[in-house]
Design an enzyme around this catalytic site. Structure first.
Site, PDB file in Angstrom:
ATOM      1  CE  LYS A 170      -7.162   1.795   3.455  1.00 20.18           C
ATOM      2  NZ  LYS A 170      -5.928   2.249   4.145  1.00 20.18           N
TER       3      LYS A 170
ATOM      4  CD  GLU B 184      -2.661   1.199   2.611  1.00 23.24           C
ATOM      5  OE1 GLU B 184      -2.341   0.440   3.544  1.00 23.24           O
ATOM      6  OE2 GLU B 184      -3.639   1.974   2.668  1.00 23.24           O
TER       7      GLU B 184
ATOM      8  CB  CYS C  35      -4.684  -1.528   4.112  1.00 26.72           C
ATOM      9  SG  CYS C  35      -3.941  -1.853   5.713  1.00 26.72           S
TER      10      CYS C  35
HETATM   11  N1  LIG Z   1      -3.351   1.168   6.141  1.00 22.56           N
HETATM   12  C1  LIG Z   1      -4.431   0.848   6.897  1.00 22.56           C
HETATM   13  O1  LIG Z   1      -5.568   0.914   6.455  1.00 22.56           O
HETATM   14  N2  LIG Z   1      -4.207   0.474   8.177  1.00 22.56           N
HETATM   15  C2  LIG Z   1      -5.285   0.432   9.148  1.00 22.56           C
HETATM   16  C3  LIG Z   1      -4.949  -0.492  10.277  1.00 22.56           C
HETATM   17  C4  LIG Z   1      -5.216  -1.936   9.914  1.00 22.56           C
HETATM   18  O2  LIG Z   1      -6.088  -2.193   9.104  1.00 22.56           O
HETATM   19  O3  LIG Z   1      -4.523  -2.816  10.456  1.00 22.56           O
END
Ligand SMILES: NC(=O)NCCC(=O)O
Length: 384
Positions: free
Chosen positions: A196, A119, A233
């Protein structure tokens, strides 16, 4: 919580368990054992010289009478940012391009057909801060920015589909930022992009300061190597997000991520793997590695003292198959390339065995959810 000094769950199990126990633990933890891929010795030499881990595994499907095996190799790349976060933006982007170029060269020698980077791979994951500059200067066009042009060259040179998650600036619509993954065909043409869908407000993940939830839905990209989608993510925590990509026909769903140990490490092995099981597809979980310190301390208003970093990004990238089996993870503390050979026939074979597409009752849930989201909905609770 362990940081870079603790290599991986797999390494700990192998070091401490007798062989018979290790075999049983792996069977229960990881399902049917994946075979190790015989990758070119030159690839391992290049990986060692380039100071990154290289692992290769293969999943098998049953032989069919009317369909030939649909063999595809995916490459998952996890990496730390090579320069400190306060290095000038262009220098950081260039260094990351060179790093990814070197790893992609090795992926090509391993026969990778589709490669996916982590990401927002062209920058430090600066969305713990709310300071905008210089971090928004890492944003670029998803159609003709320097990173996309770089990835198009990689795709053409290596006859490889490239999934490139970036911070997008949409100049056509108000210069707005998005957390985006661009999918580039092995011809070098831009197939399209996906944004996203779910933006976190947890821990120091203050991404909602920078961008909104995606507005492109759940596109699935028909490539020469199968139908792919990208769940970025935090979207991995939302089963309906995976489901919609699967409803649209995804056979492989990439999950480029950036997440830290204290928050999510115990969830990490579960979510992408469960999505593979529930949706009869392959899922590819990719997480960045290392620690990134930012020039100015920050707090997220959650009572924690001001600090200058997110915590430890624990890597541990892996691939899960529709039958619930999975590869061992890459390490928690090294850059790495995970090459995995898939037979896409396994998706339909598992679908025929478990039948979740047949038994999913999607029309029932669609109706119930349509009611549940109405302002006047009252939960169906039966009381004495
Ligand atoms: N980059 C991201 O969405 N991280 C959020 C925390 C997670 O999903 O572990």
């Amino acid at each position: 919580m362990a940081g870079a000094e603790w290599e991986s769950l797999e390494q700990c199990l192998e070091k401490n368990l007798p062989l018979a126990d290790l075999r049983e633990v792996k069977r229960i933890l990881y399902g049917k054992e994946t075979r190790e891929l015989h990758l070119p010795s030159g690839a391992f030499e290049a990986a060692s010289k380039g100071d990154f881990e290289l692992r290769g595994y293969g999943f098998e499907a049953a032989e069919e009478q009317q369909r030939r095996p649909r063999i595809v190799r995916v490459g998952l790349v996890q990496n730390r940012t090579p320069l400190p976060a306060d290095t000038p933006v262009v220098k950081q982007v260039t260094a990351l391009h060179r790093r990814i170029e070197a790893i992609t060269e090795v992926a090509a020698t391993c026969g990778v057909n589709i490669i996916c980077f982590q990401e927002a791979w062209t920058m430090p994951f600066a969305f713990c801060t709310r300071e905008r500059l210089p971090w928004t200067e890492f944003a670029e066009s998803a159609e003709d920015g320097p990173t996309i042009r770089f990835c198009q060259e990689l795709a053409r040179k290596h006859d490889m589909v490239v999934v490139s998650p970036i911070l997008e600036r949409d100049a056509e619509h108000g210069d707005v930022l998005w957390n985006t993954a661009v999918v580039i065909s092995n011809s070098g043409a831009i197939l399209g992009k996906t944004r996203k869908n779910h933006i976190p407000r947890v821990g120091d993940f203050n991404e909602s300061t920078y961008y909104m939830e995606g507005n492109l839905g759940h596109p699935v990209f028909q490539t020469q190597f199968g139908r792919i989608a990208v769940n970025i993510c935090y979207g991995r925590h939302h089963p309906l997000n995976w489901l919609m990509y699967s409803v649209n026909g995804a056979e492989i769903i990439f999950n480029p991520s950036a997440t830290v140990g204290a928050l999510s490490e115990s969830l990490w092995p579960i979510e992408a793997r469960n999505a593979a099981i529930a949706n009869h597809c392959f899922t590819c979980a990719i997480n960045r590695v290392g620690e990134e310190r930012f020039p100015n301390e920050f707090t997220s208003g959650d009572g924690k003292k001001a600090h200058r970093d997110f915590g430890y990004f624990y890597g541990s990238s892996y691939v899960a198959a529709p039958d619930g089996s999975r590869t061992p993870g890459l390490s928690r503390n090294q850059d790495g390339l995970l090459v995995t050979e898939l037979d896409l026939n396994l998706c339909r074979q598992v679908n025929d065995i478990w039948g979740f597409k047949m038994t999913g009752r999607y029309e029932m849930y669609a109706q119930e959810l349509a009611e549940a989201v109405k302002p006047n909905y009252s939960p169906n609770i039966v009381k004495e």
